[in-house]
Design a protein around this motif. Structure first.
Motif, PDB file in Angstrom:
ATOM      1  N   GLY A 151       0.827  -1.210   0.000  1.00 33.56           N
ATOM      2  CA  GLY A 151       0.000   0.000   0.000  1.00 33.56           C
ATOM      3  C   GLY A 151       0.858   1.255   0.000  1.00 33.56           C
ATOM      4  N   VAL A 152       1.938   1.264   0.778  1.00 30.08           N
ATOM      5  CA  VAL A 152       2.766   2.483   0.800  1.00 30.08           C
ATOM      6  C   VAL A 152       3.489   2.687  -0.534  1.00 30.08           C
ATOM      7  CG1 VAL A 152       3.036   2.716   3.312  1.00 30.08           C
ATOM      8  CG2 VAL A 152       4.723   1.433   2.029  1.00 30.08           C
ATOM      9  N   ASN A 173      -8.034   5.865   9.595  1.00 29.67           N
ATOM     10  CA  ASN A 173      -7.256   4.966  10.436  1.00 29.67           C
ATOM     11  C   ASN A 173      -6.498   5.824  11.442  1.00 29.67           C
ATOM     12  OD1 ASN A 173      -5.526   3.047  11.468  1.00 29.67           O
ATOM     13  ND2 ASN A 173      -4.596   2.481   9.504  1.00 29.67           N
ATOM     14  N   ASP A 183      -7.921   6.970  -0.150  1.00 29.00           N
ATOM     15  CA  ASP A 183      -7.457   5.678   0.347  1.00 29.00           C
ATOM     16  C   ASP A 183      -8.703   4.933   0.840  1.00 29.00           C
ATOM     17  OD1 ASP A 183      -6.538   3.558   1.880  1.00 29.00           O
ATOM     18  OD2 ASP A 183      -4.760   4.630   2.576  1.00 29.00           O
ATOM     19  N   SER A 225      -4.560  -0.604   0.193  1.00 29.16           N
ATOM     20  CA  SER A 225      -3.605  -1.580   0.683  1.00 29.16           C
ATOM     21  C   SER A 225      -4.325  -2.914   0.491  1.00 29.16           C
ATOM     22  CB  SER A 225      -3.284  -1.319   2.161  1.00 29.16           C
ATOM     23  OG  SER A 225      -2.631  -2.466   2.684  1.00 29.16           O
ATOM     24  N   THR A 262      -3.234  -5.661   1.072  1.00 25.76           N
ATOM     25  CA  THR A 262      -2.871  -6.453   2.246  1.00 25.76           C
ATOM     26  C   THR A 262      -4.102  -6.754   3.113  1.00 25.76           C
ATOM     27  OG1 THR A 262      -0.898  -5.040   2.274  1.00 25.76           O
ATOM     28  CG2 THR A 262      -1.274  -6.416   4.212  1.00 25.76           C
ATOM     29  N   LYS A 263      -5.098  -5.857   3.054  1.00 28.65           N
ATOM     30  CA  LYS A 263      -6.200  -5.854   4.024  1.00 28.65           C
ATOM     31  C   LYS A 263      -7.416  -6.608   3.487  1.00 28.65           C
ATOM     32  CE  LYS A 263      -3.134  -3.558   6.191  1.00 28.65           C
ATOM     33  NZ  LYS A 263      -2.713  -2.278   5.683  1.00 28.65           N
ATOM     34  N   SER A 276      -2.072  -4.397  11.353  1.00 31.25           N
ATOM     35  CA  SER A 276      -2.847  -4.782  10.165  1.00 31.25           C
ATOM     36  C   SER A 276      -4.321  -5.006  10.494  1.00 31.25           C
ATOM     37  CB  SER A 276      -2.244  -5.992   9.444  1.00 31.25           C
ATOM     38  OG  SER A 276      -2.658  -5.959   8.078  1.00 31.25           O
ATOM     39  N   ARG A 279      -7.754  -0.151  18.671  1.00 29.85           N
ATOM     40  CA  ARG A 279      -8.410  -0.355  17.369  1.00 29.85           C
ATOM     41  C   ARG A 279      -8.627  -1.850  17.137  1.00 29.85           C
ATOM     42  NH1 ARG A 279      -5.014   0.469  12.033  1.00 29.85           N
ATOM     43  NH2 ARG A 279      -4.700  -1.737  12.426  1.00 29.85           N
TER      44      ARG A 279
HETATM   45  O1  P1T Z   1       0.941  -1.994   4.757  1.00 29.66           O
HETATM   46  P1  P1T Z   1       0.758  -1.587   3.339  1.00 29.66           P
HETATM   47  O2  P1T Z   1       0.178  -2.644   2.464  1.00 29.66           O
HETATM   48  O3  P1T Z   1       1.973  -0.938   2.761  1.00 29.66           O
HETATM   49  O4  P1T Z   1      -0.401  -0.454   3.334  1.00 29.66           O
HETATM   50  C1  P1T Z   1      -0.253   0.799   3.920  1.00 29.66           C
HETATM   51  C2  P1T Z   1      -1.595   1.332   4.345  1.00 29.66           C
HETATM   52  C3  P1T Z   1      -2.225   2.275   3.551  1.00 29.66           C
HETATM   53  N1  P1T Z   1      -3.434   2.789   3.895  1.00 29.66           N
HETATM   54  C4  P1T Z   1      -4.085   2.388   4.994  1.00 29.66           C
HETATM   55  C5  P1T Z   1      -5.409   2.984   5.337  1.00 29.66           C
HETATM   56  C6  P1T Z   1      -3.520   1.422   5.827  1.00 29.66           C
HETATM   57  O5  P1T Z   1      -4.185   1.049   6.923  1.00 29.66           O
HETATM   58  C7  P1T Z   1      -2.235   0.881   5.505  1.00 29.66           C
HETATM   59  C8  P1T Z   1      -1.553  -0.121   6.373  1.00 29.66           C
HETATM   60  N2  P1T Z   1      -2.056  -0.176   7.675  1.00 29.66           N
HETATM   61  C9  P1T Z   1      -1.657  -1.016   8.661  1.00 29.66           C
HETATM   62  C10 P1T Z   1      -0.668  -1.906   8.541  1.00 29.66           C
HETATM   63  C11 P1T Z   1      -2.384  -0.868   9.929  1.00 29.66           C
HETATM   64  O6  P1T Z   1      -2.341  -1.772  10.792  1.00 29.66           O
HETATM   65  O7  P1T Z   1      -3.064   0.153  10.098  1.00 29.66           O
END
Ligand code: P1T
Length: 382
Positions: free
Chosen positions: A76-77, A149, A172, A194, A196-197, A325, A360
């Motif tokens: 995500g970053v 967040n 986002d 992201s 990842t989520k 996460s 959270r």
């Molecule tokens: O971790 P990554 O895939 O790089 O994503 C970054 C990111 C971007 N935007 C939001 C709203 C996010 O919550 C995150 C990543 N956040 C976490 C790891 C967390 O626990 O909040």
């Protein structure tokens, strides 16, 4: 014929493999591609530039946001960084004042030194945004999370789109997921995830994505993807693609379980305040009802007391796992001040209202009674 969300999530980009008929297309684990003559190939030359597994995922993700285009990244970053490379030194970014800590860190500790200027405003207050945008030409990018967040603030995206002038509006959409909210339909230029989520949904990968309807932005982002090279692996692309097939059913249960948890916490005497946009007492409830299809799986709350009480509570949990996460099938609990938002300096954290008592929860898909009983026993123990 236009298909509905659940159908598209399962079928777009997942057409059977034309060569073998495999219902699940193969993962193209290759870095490079054979050429018949120099520059003569089947459309692929090197996997940093493109890969069939990644292409299939990008088609699927674009479809979920009702977008023309999607470009994926290794996190995500990395996706956030790609959007920032669309700017020039001296450009100004107006960001919401409650965002993922890593986003703030990227803005302040990486991109500020390349001449970008960042300022922060409570974007849930349209008047505050309007007063920062007096001269629209000097803000080039608006950066919005909604819900945010970790404090779950809600920004009226249509309202922001009407104010933004020529600035790009990037949203986002990680917390909501495209099942609940599609910012491009509300006037955004760029949507970030992201993956990842919720998109991946099983806490087993790191990934990011940007969606847009603008062909020029898409071209520039594709160029950055290839040139900077923060690309997701074919295997991670496969995992995200597998994850989104169940996004709709997962999100429905995330929302139902989170509502149960929020209502339980709101009644509990050891809880000072609950942040969940599905509660009628939430200041963003009406806006959330308009722009989201439900209120999501994230719930934050303040426990009575401070760091000792928060720590004791988090250590007593048995079903929720204490971890950073969110968005996976398993419930997680996080302490923003010392974990996900620790990279924000203490004064700024205080200004943002991220107190030591803030907890959270990423509410997962376990039985809701087990989740509530777990929270209850941990609160009782404190
Ligand atoms: O971790 P990554 O895939 O790089 O994503 C970054 C990111 C971007 N935007 C939001 C709203 C996010 O919550 C995150 C990543 N956040 C976490 C790891 C967390 O626990 O909040």
């Amino acid at each position: 014929m236009s298909f509905r969300f659940e159908t598209r999530a399962i079928h777009t980009g997942s057409e059977p493999d034309p060569q073998t008929g495999a219902v699940i297309p193969p993962i193209y684990a290759t870095s490079t591609y054979a050429q018949e003559a120099p520059g003569v190939h089947k459309g692929y030359d090197y996997s940093r530039a493109d890969n069939p597994t990644r292409q299939r995922l990008e088609r699927a993700l674009a479809d979920l946001e009702n977008a023309q285009y999607c470009v994926t990244f290794a996190s995500g970053v990395a996706a956030t960084a790609a959007i920032l490379t669309l700017l020039e030194p001296g450009d100004r970014v107006l960001s919401g004042d409650d965002t993922y800590g890593g986003t703030y860190r990227l803005f302040e500790q990486v991109y500020r030194k390349y001449g970008l200027e960042f300022c922060y405003v409570d974007t849930s207050d349209l008047e505050a945004v309007r007063s920062h945008l007096r001269d629209p030409t000097d803000t080039k990018l608006l950066w919005i999370e909604t819900p945010t967040n970790p404090r779950m603030k809600i920004t009226d995206l249509r309202g922001i789109a009407e104010l933004k002038g020529d600035a790009l509006l990037a949203v986002d959409n990680t917390f909501a997921s495209p099942y609940l909210q599609r910012p491009l339909e509300l006037g955004a230029d760029l949507v970030l995830h992201s993956s990842t989520k919720y998109l991946g949904g099983h806490s087993d990968l790191i990934g990011g994505a940007v969606m847009t309807n603008d062909p020029e932005l898409h071209e520039r982002l594709k160029f950055i993807q290839k040139s900077v090279g923060a690309v997701p692996s074919p295997f991670d692309c496969f995992l995200v693609h597998r994850g989104i097939k169940t996004l709709a059913v997962r999100m429905r249960t995330h929302c139902a379980n989170a509502r149960r948890v929020a209502q339980f916490l709101e009644e509990h005497p050891a809880v000072e305040r609950v942040y969940y946009p599905g509660l009628e007492t939430h200041p963003g409830h009406e806006v959330a009802k308009r722009q989201m299809d439900d209120f999501g799986g994230m719930v934050s709350f303040e426990i009575r007391g401070g760091l000792p009480e928060a720590t004791a509570f988090l250590q007593k949990l048995r079903v929720f796992t204490l971890a950073e996460s969110l968005g996976g099938v398993e419930s997680l609990a996080n302490h923003p001040a010392t974990m996900t938002h620790a990279s924000i300096p203490p004064e700024e954290r205080a200004r943002r209202g991220i107190r030591d008592s803030l907890i959270r929860l990423s509410v997962g898909l376990e039985h809701p009674d087990d989740l509530v009983e777990d929270l209850e026993q941990a609160l009782e123990a404190v």
